[in-house]
Design a protein around this motif. Structure first.
Motif, PDB file in Angstrom:
ATOM      1  N   PHE A  25      93.883   4.901  -3.318  1.00  0.00           N
ATOM      2  CA  PHE A  25      93.897   6.056  -2.430  1.00  0.00           C
ATOM      3  C   PHE A  25      92.481   6.454  -2.049  1.00  0.00           C
ATOM      4  CE2 PHE A  25      94.914  10.077  -0.657  1.00  0.00           C
ATOM      5  CZ  PHE A  25      94.013  10.998  -1.180  1.00  0.00           C
ATOM      6  N   PHE A  56      98.873   3.177  -7.232  1.00  0.00           N
ATOM      7  CA  PHE A  56      99.569   1.895  -7.219  1.00  0.00           C
ATOM      8  C   PHE A  56      99.230   1.047  -8.440  1.00  0.00           C
ATOM      9  CE2 PHE A  56     101.599   1.328  -3.080  1.00  0.00           C
ATOM     10  CZ  PHE A  56     101.068   2.380  -2.345  1.00  0.00           C
ATOM     11  N   TYR A  78      94.226   4.152   2.439  1.00  0.00           N
ATOM     12  CA  TYR A  78      94.136   3.436   1.179  1.00  0.00           C
ATOM     13  C   TYR A  78      93.255   2.207   1.385  1.00  0.00           C
ATOM     14  CZ  TYR A  78      98.341   6.021  -0.346  1.00  0.00           C
ATOM     15  OH  TYR A  78      99.243   7.003  -0.687  1.00  0.00           O
ATOM     16  N   TYR A  80     107.047  -0.955  -3.512  1.00  0.00           N
ATOM     17  CA  TYR A  80     106.734  -1.447  -2.183  1.00  0.00           C
ATOM     18  C   TYR A  80     106.734  -2.968  -2.182  1.00  0.00           C
ATOM     19  CZ  TYR A  80     105.474   3.097  -0.230  1.00  0.00           C
ATOM     20  OH  TYR A  80     105.524   4.378   0.245  1.00  0.00           O
ATOM     21  N   LEU A  89      96.587  -0.972  -4.295  1.00  0.00           N
ATOM     22  CA  LEU A  89      96.060  -0.086  -3.275  1.00  0.00           C
ATOM     23  C   LEU A  89      95.402   1.122  -3.943  1.00  0.00           C
ATOM     24  CD1 LEU A  89      98.553  -1.679  -1.953  1.00  0.00           C
ATOM     25  CD2 LEU A  89      98.395   0.079  -0.197  1.00  0.00           C
ATOM     26  N   TYR A 110     110.237  11.454   3.273  1.00  0.00           N
ATOM     27  CA  TYR A 110     108.824  11.575   2.969  1.00  0.00           C
ATOM     28  C   TYR A 110     108.187  10.201   2.817  1.00  0.00           C
ATOM     29  CZ  TYR A 110     109.538  16.530   2.034  1.00  0.00           C
ATOM     30  OH  TYR A 110     109.827  17.856   2.144  1.00  0.00           O
ATOM     31  N   GLU A 111     108.914   9.181   3.239  1.00  0.00           N
ATOM     32  CA  GLU A 111     108.407   7.821   3.058  1.00  0.00           C
ATOM     33  C   GLU A 111     107.092   7.637   3.774  1.00  0.00           C
ATOM     34  OE1 GLU A 111     111.107   4.808   4.331  1.00  0.00           O
ATOM     35  OE2 GLU A 111     109.590   3.233   4.298  1.00  0.00           O
ATOM     36  N   GLN A 112     106.186   6.946   3.119  1.00  0.00           N
ATOM     37  CA  GLN A 112     104.910   6.605   3.736  1.00  0.00           C
ATOM     38  C   GLN A 112     105.084   5.261   4.438  1.00  0.00           C
ATOM     39  OE1 GLN A 112     101.383   7.035   1.271  1.00  0.00           O
ATOM     40  NE2 GLN A 112     102.282   8.754   0.168  1.00  0.00           N
ATOM     41  N   TYR A 116      97.452   9.058   5.520  1.00  0.00           N
ATOM     42  CA  TYR A 116      96.764   8.613   4.312  1.00  0.00           C
ATOM     43  C   TYR A 116      95.925   7.366   4.626  1.00  0.00           C
ATOM     44  CZ  TYR A 116     100.895  10.995   2.289  1.00  0.00           C
ATOM     45  OH  TYR A 116     101.893  11.888   1.973  1.00  0.00           O
ATOM     46  N   THR A 120     107.210  13.257  -3.230  1.00  0.00           N
ATOM     47  CA  THR A 120     107.046  12.226  -2.219  1.00  0.00           C
ATOM     48  C   THR A 120     105.899  12.539  -1.268  1.00  0.00           C
ATOM     49  OG1 THR A 120     108.686  13.383  -0.898  1.00  0.00           O
ATOM     50  CG2 THR A 120     109.467  11.561  -2.236  1.00  0.00           C
ATOM     51  N   ALA A 121     105.557  13.804  -1.167  1.00  0.00           N
ATOM     52  CA  ALA A 121     104.543  14.198  -0.190  1.00  0.00           C
ATOM     53  C   ALA A 121     103.174  14.234  -0.821  1.00  0.00           C
ATOM     54  CB  ALA A 121     104.891  15.565   0.378  1.00  0.00           C
ATOM     55  N   SER A 122     102.788  13.141  -1.411  1.00  0.00           N
ATOM     56  CA  SER A 122     101.532  13.131  -2.136  1.00  0.00           C
ATOM     57  C   SER A 122     100.956  11.723  -2.173  1.00  0.00           C
ATOM     58  CB  SER A 122     101.755  13.641  -3.561  1.00  0.00           C
ATOM     59  OG  SER A 122     100.547  13.687  -4.283  1.00  0.00           O
ATOM     60  N   LYS A 123      99.685  11.659  -2.480  1.00  0.00           N
ATOM     61  CA  LYS A 123      99.028  10.369  -2.579  1.00  0.00           C
ATOM     62  C   LYS A 123      99.680   9.532  -3.677  1.00  0.00           C
ATOM     63  CE  LYS A 123      95.630  12.290  -5.749  1.00  0.00           C
ATOM     64  NZ  LYS A 123      94.270  12.823  -5.888  1.00  0.00           N
ATOM     65  N   LEU A 124      99.696   8.237  -3.458  1.00  0.00           N
ATOM     66  CA  LEU A 124     100.302   7.306  -4.392  1.00  0.00           C
ATOM     67  C   LEU A 124      99.238   6.607  -5.223  1.00  0.00           C
ATOM     68  CD1 LEU A 124     102.904   5.742  -1.939  1.00  0.00           C
ATOM     69  CD2 LEU A 124     103.431   7.228  -3.890  1.00  0.00           C
ATOM     70  N   GLN A 150     107.263  13.994   6.401  1.00  0.00           N
ATOM     71  CA  GLN A 150     107.367  15.102   5.452  1.00  0.00           C
ATOM     72  C   GLN A 150     108.255  16.220   5.978  1.00  0.00           C
ATOM     73  OE1 GLN A 150     103.615  16.188   3.753  1.00  0.00           O
ATOM     74  NE2 GLN A 150     103.166  14.085   3.195  1.00  0.00           N
ATOM     75  N   LEU A 162     108.283   0.360   1.952  1.00  0.00           N
ATOM     76  CA  LEU A 162     109.058   0.941   0.859  1.00  0.00           C
ATOM     77  C   LEU A 162     110.348   0.171   0.658  1.00  0.00           C
ATOM     78  CD1 LEU A 162     109.408   3.240  -1.208  1.00  0.00           C
ATOM     79  CD2 LEU A 162     110.624   4.507   0.569  1.00  0.00           C
TER      80      LEU A 162
END
Lengths: 115, 113
Positions: free
Chosen positions: A45, B103, A35, B36, A43, A102-104, A33, B97-101, A97, B46
């Protein structure tokens, strides 16, 4: 192990020039990703790569912005004809994933200053 | 359009006190809500995350409270320490969780001695 790395850490460029920002994700992470963090803002995207799927470009603010991910690993964010409003910290994140994780994980960012 | 609203913008808490940061969202499709922590010059990390099927999640001194009907969630930091001084961001995504965030705008927390 190594985390997400980004280069350069700082970039000063003149208005109208093109810049390339690089992101090296954590090895084995399939998702990447980008940002943007502007002063006083959260932030925002920009773009999301997942494996071999078409990237989600829905956050790119203009057609001056583009990104690619080569070989499913390193990614480059390119900003053409930079403008002063492009000044921000550009953050890259990656995610495995798989399983329950799934933590970024974010890199330290590239601080871009357009003069 | 700001989809996640965060308050306060800044917060000063004495050591040992409770820090509370609030977020509100608009998109009812959001189904993952992480918090975060960001130190100067570093990328966000996180801290704790919650899904809407539970109303509270606790990890150590950090607790998320979630109110689905009000579309609000908050972070509570118990026994706040000077080392907690950082900027905190709430976020949300609509693909798990597997997606854009998306904020919030962040809360700068300062814990004083």
């Amino acid at each position: 192990g190594a985390g997400v790395s980004q280069s350069p850490s700082n970039k000063v460029t003149e208005k109208g020039k093109d810049v390339e920002l690089r992101c090296d994700p954590i090895s084995g992470h399939t998702a990447l990703y980008w940002y943007r963090q502007s002063l006083g803002q959260g932030l925002e995207f920009l773009i999301y790569f997942q494996g071999n799927s078409a990237p989600d470009k829905s956050g790119l603010p203009s057609d001056r912005f583009s990104a690619e991910r080569t070989g499913g690993s390193v990614s480059t964010l390119t900003i053409q004809r930079t403008q002063q409003e492009d000044s921000a910290v550009y953050l890259c994140a990656s995610s495995s994933q798989t399983g329950s994780s799934y933590e970024q994980y974010f890199g330290p960012g590239t601080r871009l200053t357009v003069t | 359009q700001q989809q996640v609203k965060q308050s306060p913008q800044s917060l000063i808490v004495q050591k040992g006190g409770i820090s509370i940061i609030n977020c509100a969202y608009e998109n009812t499709a959001f189904d993952y809500f992480p918090w975060y922590q960001q130190f100067p010059g570093k990328g966000p990390a996180l801290l704790i995350a919650i899904r809407p099927d539970v109303s509270e999640k606790k990890e150590g001194r950090f607790t998320i409270s979630f109110n689905k009907s009000a579309k609000q969630f908050s972070l509570h930091i118990m026994d706040s320490q000077p080392g907690d001084s950082a900027t905190y961001f709430c976020a949300a995504s609509d693909g798990g969780t597997a997606s854009k965030l998306t904020f919030g705008t962040g809360t700068r927390l300062q814990v004083t001695l």
